[in-house]
Scaffold this motif. Structure first.
Motif, PDB file in Angstrom:
ATOM      1  N   GLU A 917       0.868  -1.162   0.000  1.00 60.26           N
ATOM      2  CA  GLU A 917       0.000   0.000   0.000  1.00 60.26           C
ATOM      3  C   GLU A 917       0.907   1.214   0.000  1.00 60.26           C
ATOM      4  N   VAL A 918       0.776   2.051  -1.014  1.00 60.85           N
ATOM      5  CA  VAL A 918       1.571   3.270  -0.991  1.00 60.85           C
ATOM      6  C   VAL A 918       0.637   4.471  -0.855  1.00 60.85           C
ATOM      7  N   ALA A 919       1.168   5.484  -0.225  1.00 66.58           N
ATOM      8  CA  ALA A 919       0.402   6.711  -0.054  1.00 66.58           C
ATOM      9  C   ALA A 919       0.494   7.533  -1.326  1.00 66.58           C
ATOM     10  N   VAL A 920      -0.600   8.183  -1.669  1.00 62.45           N
ATOM     11  CA  VAL A 920      -0.564   9.088  -2.802  1.00 62.45           C
ATOM     12  C   VAL A 920      -0.820  10.495  -2.280  1.00 62.45           C
ATOM     13  N   GLN A 921       0.144  11.364  -2.513  1.00 66.04           N
ATOM     14  CA  GLN A 921       0.030  12.729  -2.018  1.00 66.04           C
ATOM     15  C   GLN A 921      -0.259  13.683  -3.187  1.00 66.04           C
ATOM     16  N   VAL A 922      -0.979  14.732  -2.869  1.00 64.79           N
ATOM     17  CA  VAL A 922      -1.104  15.848  -3.803  1.00 64.79           C
ATOM     18  C   VAL A 922      -0.574  17.061  -3.048  1.00 64.79           C
ATOM     19  N   ASN A 923       0.443  17.662  -3.591  1.00 63.32           N
ATOM     20  CA  ASN A 923       1.119  18.766  -2.912  1.00 63.32           C
ATOM     21  C   ASN A 923       1.514  18.394  -1.471  1.00 63.32           C
ATOM     22  N   GLY A 924       1.999  17.172  -1.309  1.00 59.05           N
ATOM     23  CA  GLY A 924       2.521  16.778  -0.008  1.00 59.05           C
ATOM     24  C   GLY A 924       1.478  16.338   0.993  1.00 59.05           C
ATOM     25  N   GLY A 968       7.860   1.639  -3.525  1.00 64.06           N
ATOM     26  CA  GLY A 968       7.545   1.020  -2.242  1.00 64.06           C
ATOM     27  C   GLY A 968       7.094   2.009  -1.188  1.00 64.06           C
ATOM     28  N   ARG A 969       7.141   3.326  -1.492  1.00 61.78           N
ATOM     29  CA  ARG A 969       6.834   4.324  -0.463  1.00 61.78           C
ATOM     30  C   ARG A 969       5.589   5.131  -0.812  1.00 61.78           C
ATOM     31  N   LEU A 970       5.726   6.021  -1.793  1.00 62.30           N
ATOM     32  CA  LEU A 970       4.608   6.904  -2.080  1.00 62.30           C
ATOM     33  C   LEU A 970       4.737   7.543  -3.454  1.00 62.30           C
ATOM     34  N   VAL A 971       3.649   8.199  -3.841  1.00 63.41           N
ATOM     35  CA  VAL A 971       3.642   9.013  -5.055  1.00 63.41           C
ATOM     36  C   VAL A 971       3.189  10.408  -4.627  1.00 63.41           C
ATOM     37  N   ASN A 972       3.870  11.430  -5.114  1.00 61.40           N
ATOM     38  CA  ASN A 972       3.491  12.800  -4.776  1.00 61.40           C
ATOM     39  C   ASN A 972       3.311  13.596  -6.067  1.00 61.40           C
TER      40      ASN A 972
END
Length: 976
Positions: A917-924, A968-972
């Motif tokens: 499960e990776v976090a998806v960020q928009v503007n952090g 493996g971490r996130l998308v920003n």
RNA sequence: GCGGGAGUGGUGUAACGGCAGCCACGCCAGACUUAGGAUCUGGUGCCUUCGGGCGUGGGGGUUCGACUCCCCCCUCCCGCACCA
């Protein structure tokens, strides 16, 4: 040996509690049974590679060694509270973990039993200190055993055992029979010094022979005095810390900053007395620089660095002529120490410590005409003024000096010195703001750049010359900051315009060229005052020849064959103490009253003669200076330590390694006492070839303290903390509001909680898990009895996972665990290993809890737990809660103790997930979670993220300026 | 005064520069119970108009992104303290 260790609890079967529930009663019966079995089977006997304790070494010969050690306890009469075991449990968990992980672990324990508190307790109770001390040792040993610690009890000893202090005395003699060779930078046998002096290849050290004499001219007794002055253990008359209230002298390290005894808080006075000293100052540089090679807390290293107090500067000699003296003393030089030789042009007067040896010589006979009345203290002559000031200075305790607000006092000697750069006459004062024993005991005063000198100059009306240009807006007195040099030139030398470093180097060059001084290094560290006027300590192995009046004060070491010098049994072992403030009193060693012991007839090679024994005893730090060596074989009566054992357990692992104990855990309160003294002795033993390690303790950890809340009622009296209840953030006792404070645990604070109570209420394993779960070992933390139940519940849940509460049998099956369980298990193994290795046992407990909670959910109800999960769980728990882990291991069908079972190793393939499960960020800001393959590349991750509805909504109509994707971490998504 | 360390829910604490608060205490609710300081299940940072907003002592900075790195300040703890 696999008979069940316990019976079910019959009294508990009728009230609805399952017969095999892990209750406190069951825990206790399990614990007692396993403690007996460990003792019976010698489970924790650690084999040495050679000698009398080597049985079974072949079993561990291929294992790396690990020496884990606690600061041994002082068996006081007050007993242990819940704070005391924290460090002992930390080393116990560590040593159990290391043993299971394939090391040959040495984890011993002993008792530090000589010294003041034991003696004071004995005087109070009217019993001999040996009786009370040995009873206390028995009590503490029983408490430690009941905690389930894995000490090799065959190696236990106390510092009061004659078989131990014999070797303490032996080491003293080694130090006595050694000197520090400044050329070699190490200690050498005194016989080599004598040989070099006789051969003329070495000159005696400065100040060790009478002025104007050379070695060949000296008489036999004079030579002995000169030799004695070189020894690392020597008798010396100097101002020392005399504590009338305790009736003994104390070391600098035992006196607090406000001039009181660390023990008992009595006033301490500086008095000149002849006492035994240890030349620890010879080791100042090595004690300092070797700190860099140690794995110790940085804060503790810093405390030692500050205590050693290295500072670099210059010695500068000023020639002094007495005004109005009939004889010519103009050739006398006063040597000062300064860290600011660059300010020499600004030196406008000199100050000597009141005890400075030249004061008498330099004091003028008369005041000159028109003397400033502030400089004379109203005395008729300088001699009278100086005598009065010296008397006053010696009477004042450190406390008085501070109470007076550091107001500057002093008197003029009626003498002037010459500033070698300005040619100006500098009046010479004595003042107690200059300390004897630091630097040269004399300073050049530069009031323009030193605030203390500034204050003195204001009080006495002395001139100020600035040699460093202060900033334009500077309005203060002394300017200690940086700036260009001013007012600093003559025909030979100009410093004007230079910065501090350049000025120091220029002036130092001039000092050397002109013979007025040189660069030097000094230390705050003083020699260690080593004698005490106490009964309960190691006797010195020293006698004096009273039949030779010329040499009656010269110490003679008794032959090694006559060790130990036993402490005599006496009726009256109490110290001769005085009124706290009786500064005229003199120390009287209790042993001097044992007249049939002090007088002894010995044959020291020239026929039987009568000798007088040394009646001082050693400080209690002596015994703790080398106990790490004695654990290696505490019954050795042939030598200090077998070199092979020392190399195995303590030796360097590679060239340049300092060696020493692999993990040493104890309180920070010993930072400049025990830890400095022990390093010093160990280095002497290294220099003399008795050990191969340069340092005693390679890695040191200070465990935190456990504090507790205490409560006072309206009158300010403490109320029992256990009876206080909390309502809405307020605290009440018997319905009355009480005030909460936070601090020590103690009987008088009515917040005492003992390990015995906790073991009675929960069992030792619960107590251990609780103490280990409340934070990293180094961290101080509050005690909270009501939270202990959490650890109890954890052990109950683990027990229920492994054992059927109705039958008491293991409820495991040889089935395959599901993938999720495998992943949790192996992540737990990884984290627990990490927690144990870094002494963050709280992490280990938390991860074990997570695994347990997972198993409770996955295999609750009636389904059996896979053996391949239950067994590692038990092994992971074993260092923390060894009794219950042993019991479960046994019920799982293993006949042998798990103390030597291999600690689980994580299987790497279960540590990586297939999808994450990776976090998806928009503007952090996190806006969604998406599931992607663990090895997904950034493009795939971005695609998956864009596929999420919520993300799509956020991106709709916006400009994506940049996408950061960390596998493996996130998308920003960074929007424009 | 000098030097060092630390500030995260009500509490103890956890987070390779990458989802702040894992785990536990406490608290709330439910299940099982004659009963519970037992056990099990769920909830628990704050605010919210239920969209979301705000949160790691305060203020700046670096960065796509800061409890984490840098600067300043505040508070607390520890050590040293006339050491030239």
């Amino acid at each position: 040996m696999s008979q069940p260790a316990t019976q079910p609890n019959p009294e508990q079967t009728t009230d609805g509690v399952p017969p095999h529930r892990y209750t406190p009663a069951l825990a206790q019966s399990i614990e007692l049974a396993w403690e007996d079995r460990w003792e019976r089977e010698g489970t924790f006997h650690t084999p040495n590679p050679t000698g009398r304790l080597s049985a079974g070494f072949e079993r561990v010969a291929d294992r790396p060694k690990a020496f884990v050690m606690d600061m041994f306890p002082y068996p006081s009469g007050t007993g242990l509270h819940v704070g005391h075991p924290l460090g002992y449990l930390g080393t116990d968990v560590t040593s159990r973990f290391l043993r299971m992980d394939g090391r040959n672990v040495l984890h011993p324990m002993g008792y530090d039993a000589f010294g003041l508190p034991a003696e004071q307790y004995a005087v109070q109770t009217g019993q001999h200190p040996r009786v009370t001390t040995e009873a206390n040792i028995v009590a503490i040993a029983a408490q430690l055993r009941r905690l389930g610690v894995d000490h090799d009890t065959r190696r236990t000893f106390a510092t009061i055992d004659p078989g131990y202090y014999r070797w303490t005395q032996w080491i003293f003699e080694q130090i006595f029979q050694a000197w520090f060779d400044p050329d070699a930078g190490k200690a050498r046998p005194i016989a080599e010094l004598v040989a070099e002096l006789d051969a003329g290849t070495r000159e005696p050290a400065a100040g060790t022979v009478p002025p104007g004499r050379t070695w060949p001219e000296l008489s036999a007794v004079e030579r002995r005095r000169a030799i004695d002055a070189h020894r690392l253990a020597y008798r010396h008359e100097a101002p020392v810390n005399w504590c009338p209230g305790l009736g003994t002298v104390l070391s600098n390290e035992e006196v607090t900053a406000d001039g009181r005894s660390e023990r008992g808080n009595f006033p301490v006075f500086r008095r000149p007395l002849t006492q035994w000293m240890m030349r620890i100052t010879a080791y100042a540089e090595r004690l300092l620089s070797d700190l860099d090679r140690l794995d110790w807390p940085e804060s503790l290293k810093l405390m030692q660095r500050n205590w050693i107090g290295r500072s670099t500067g210059s010695r500068i000699r000023f020639s002094v002529g007495a005004v109005g003296r009939a004889d010519d003393a103009a050739n006398e030089d006063v040597e000062v120490f300064t860290t600011r030789p660059d300010t020499l042009f600004g030196a406008t007067y000199l100050v000597l410590a009141p005890e400075h040896p030249l004061v008498e010589t330099l004091t003028a006979a008369h005041w000159p005409d028109a003397v400033d009345p502030r400089w004379t203290s109203g005395a008729a002559t300088p001699v009278e003024a100086v005598a009065a000031y010296q008397r006053q200075a010696s009477r004042r305790s450190e406390l008085d000096r501070q109470a007076e607000g550091r107001e500057k006092t002093g008197v003029w000697l009626g003498t002037t010195a010459v500033n070698p750069l300005t040619g100006r006459d500098l009046p010479v004062f004595i003042a107690d703001y200059v300390l004897t024993g630091y630097g040269t005991g004399a300073i050049m005063a530069v009031p323009g750049e030193d605030s203390r000198d500034w204050e003195f100059a204001q009080t006495f009306g002395l001139p100020v010359v600035r040699t460093v240009q202060p900033p334009a807006d500077f309005s203060g007195g002394a300017y200690t900051g940086a700036g260009p040099m001013i007012n600093s030139s003559n025909e030979q030398l100009s410093l004007d315009g230079l910065d501090k470093a350049a000025a120091i180097s220029a002036v130092t060059e001039w000092l050397v060229a002109s013979g007025h001084g040189e660069a030097t290094t000094t230390y705050k560290l003083r020699d260690w005052l080593f004698s005490r006027q106490r009964y309960w300590g190691e006797p010195f192995p020293i006698v004096y020849d009273t039949t030779d009046p010329e040499a009656a004060d010269l110490p003679i070491a008794v032959p090694e064959s006559m060790l130990p010098v036993l402490l005599p049994e006496v009726d009256d072992y109490s110290p001769k103490t005085f009124a706290d403030d009786d500064d005229t009193s003199l120390p009287e060693p209790p042993l001097s009253r044992a007249t049939d012991w002090t007088t002894v007839t010995l044959d020291l090679g020239d026929g039987p003669r009568q000798y007088r024994r040394e009646t001082n005893t050693m400080p209690n730090w002596a015994g703790s200076c080398w106990y790490h060596l004695r654990y290696l074989d505490p019954d050795d009566d042939q030598r200090l330590v077998d070199p092979e054992l020392e190399r195995y357990w303590l030796g360097p692992r590679r060239p340049g390694d300092v060696g020493g104990v692999d993990l040493y855990v104890g309180g920070v309160e010993h930072a400049v006492l025990h830890l400095l003294y022990a390093r010093f002795w160990h280095k002497v033993l290294f220099d003399l070839g008795h050990v191969s390690s340069e340092e005693p303790f390679r890695r040191l950890v200070n465990q935190g303290y456990i504090s507790a809340f205490a409560y006072t009622d309206a009158r300010g009296f403490y109320v029992p903390a256990a009876e206080v209840v909390e309502r809405d953030g307020q605290f009440f006792h018997d319905g009355e509001p009480v005030t909460r404070e936070y601090g020590k645990i103690g009987k008088s604070l009515k917040n005492m909680v003992t390990p015995d109570e906790m073991i009675e209420a929960f069992g030792a394993d619960t107590f251990r898990v609780y103490e280990m779960s409340t934070g990293p070992l180094e961290q101080s933390r509050p005690w909270e009895t009501k939270a202990v139940v959490g650890s109890q519940r954890l052990l109950q849940r683990i027990w229920r996972v492994v054992v059927d509460e109705e039958t008491g049998a293991a409820r495991v099956a040889d089935i395959e665990p599901d993938d999720g369980t495998c992943r949790v298990l192996h992540r737990t193994i990884e984290a627990v290993r990490d927690g144990m290795g870094t002494l963050r046992f709280n992490i280990a407990v938390a991860r074990i809890t997570e695994l347990t909670n997972h198993l409770t959910q996955a295999y609750g109800g009636g389904s059996a737990v896979p053996r391949s999960v239950a067994e590692p769980l038990v092994l992971l728990l074993a260092p923390l809660a060894p009794h219950v882990a042993e019991e479960m291991w046994s019920r799982l069908g293993h006949p042998d103790s798990l103390a030597w079972a291999p600690f689980p190793v994580a299987d790497q393939r279960w540590l990586v997930d297939e999808t994450v499960e990776v976090a998806v960020q928009v503007n952090g800001k996190v806006r969604a979670q998406v599931s992607v393959a663990a090895d997904a590349d950034p493009a795939a991750m971005e695609a998956a993220a864009r596929g999420d509805e919520r993300i799509a909504a956020h991106l709709d109509g916006a400009t994506v300026r940049r996408v950061v994707a960390v596998p493996g971490r996130l998308v920003n998504f960074v929007l424009g």
